[in-house]
Scaffold this motif. Structure first.
Motif, PDB file in Angstrom:
ATOM      1  N   GLY A  82       0.800  -1.220   0.000  1.00  8.80           N
ATOM      2  CA  GLY A  82       0.000   0.000   0.000  1.00  8.80           C
ATOM      3  C   GLY A  82       0.831   1.268   0.000  1.00  8.80           C
ATOM      4  N   SER A  83       2.151   1.126   0.198  1.00 10.97           N
ATOM      5  CA  SER A  83       2.974   2.336   0.112  1.00 10.97           C
ATOM      6  C   SER A  83       3.122   2.696  -1.363  1.00 10.97           C
ATOM      7  CB  SER A  83       4.333   2.112   0.777  1.00 10.97           C
ATOM      8  OG  SER A  83       5.012   1.043   0.175  1.00 10.97           O
ATOM      9  N   GLY A  84       3.425   3.943  -1.623  1.00 17.33           N
ATOM     10  CA  GLY A  84       3.501   4.442  -2.997  1.00 17.33           C
ATOM     11  C   GLY A  84       4.582   3.757  -3.811  1.00 17.33           C
ATOM     12  N   GLY A  85       4.467   3.882  -5.097  1.00 20.39           N
ATOM     13  CA  GLY A  85       5.429   3.290  -6.000  1.00 20.39           C
ATOM     14  C   GLY A  85       6.669   4.146  -6.160  1.00 20.39           C
ATOM     15  N   VAL A  86       7.667   3.560  -6.775  1.00 15.37           N
ATOM     16  CA  VAL A  86       8.933   4.231  -7.040  1.00 15.37           C
ATOM     17  C   VAL A  86       9.013   4.502  -8.530  1.00 15.37           C
ATOM     18  CG1 VAL A  86      11.444   4.012  -6.939  1.00 15.37           C
ATOM     19  CG2 VAL A  86      10.030   3.023  -5.126  1.00 15.37           C
ATOM     20  N   ARG A  87       9.458   5.689  -8.876  1.00 13.75           N
ATOM     21  CA  ARG A  87       9.624   6.054 -10.283  1.00 13.75           C
ATOM     22  C   ARG A  87      11.113   6.177 -10.571  1.00 13.75           C
ATOM     23  NH1 ARG A  87       6.386  10.133 -13.934  1.00 13.75           N
ATOM     24  NH2 ARG A  87       7.931  10.363 -15.574  1.00 13.75           N
ATOM     25  N   VAL A  88      11.580   5.468 -11.604  1.00 13.86           N
ATOM     26  CA  VAL A  88      12.979   5.503 -12.012  1.00 13.86           C
ATOM     27  C   VAL A  88      13.013   6.003 -13.455  1.00 13.86           C
ATOM     28  CG1 VAL A  88      15.092   4.167 -12.366  1.00 13.86           C
ATOM     29  CG2 VAL A  88      13.530   3.570 -10.497  1.00 13.86           C
ATOM     30  N   ASP A  89      13.652   7.157 -13.656  1.00  9.62           N
ATOM     31  CA  ASP A  89      13.749   7.753 -14.993  1.00  9.62           C
ATOM     32  C   ASP A  89      15.208   7.890 -15.393  1.00  9.62           C
ATOM     33  OD1 ASP A  89      10.915   8.479 -15.447  1.00  9.62           O
ATOM     34  OD2 ASP A  89      11.238   9.819 -13.751  1.00  9.62           O
ATOM     35  N   THR A  90      15.515   7.564 -16.642  1.00  5.02           N
ATOM     36  CA  THR A  90      16.851   7.853 -17.143  1.00  5.02           C
ATOM     37  C   THR A  90      16.860   9.290 -17.634  1.00  5.02           C
ATOM     38  OG1 THR A  90      16.298   6.992 -19.333  1.00  5.02           O
ATOM     39  CG2 THR A  90      17.355   5.468 -17.787  1.00  5.02           C
ATOM     40  N   VAL A  91      17.981   9.949 -17.432  1.00  8.65           N
ATOM     41  CA  VAL A  91      18.141  11.343 -17.822  1.00  8.65           C
ATOM     42  C   VAL A  91      19.325  11.400 -18.776  1.00  8.65           C
ATOM     43  CG1 VAL A  91      18.569  13.680 -16.991  1.00  8.65           C
ATOM     44  CG2 VAL A  91      17.300  12.070 -15.559  1.00  8.65           C
TER      45      VAL A  91
END
Length: 109
Positions: A82-91
């Motif tokens: 139920g905890s929020g998700g993680v967002r992984v973005d390449t830059v």
């Protein structure tokens, strides 16, 4: 390669700090990545609040990215459901100015 990691819900600053500490202690991540924890302000004129992010600079793109993603996955598995998700973005790395080879700019003639 640069990677930016953030939580899907910006109010979860404690969670991103926990993830940062987890990544910093992971030996595979430490071997292939340089970490920093920063705060991003919202875009001017937009509604929102400051958001903590983890900036990752990878020395070996593929091995480093695999190490980071594996560590994030294990961290998520140890979090309450139920905890929020993680967002992984390449830059994308900023391009070098035209003609800049990173060497000495003096005329060698």
């Amino acid at each position: 390669m640069h990677v930016r990691i953030s939580m899907e819900r910006p109010e979860e600053s404690a969670a991103i700090k926990s993830l940062y500490q987890w990544l910093a202690k992971d030996p595979d991540v430490a071997r292939t990545a340089e970490l920093s924890l920063t705060t991003q302000a919202p875009e001017p004129g937009s509604m929102g609040w400051d958001m903590d992010t983890i900036n990752v600079v990878l020395s070996n793109s593929l091995a480093g990215l695999n190490a980071v993603l594996a560590a994030v996955t294990v961290w998520r598995q140890n979090r309450p459901t139920g905890s929020g998700g993680v967002r992984v973005d390449t830059v994308e790395d900023p391009p070098n100015p035209a003609g800049d080879s990173g060497g000495d700019d003096r005329d060698r003639g």
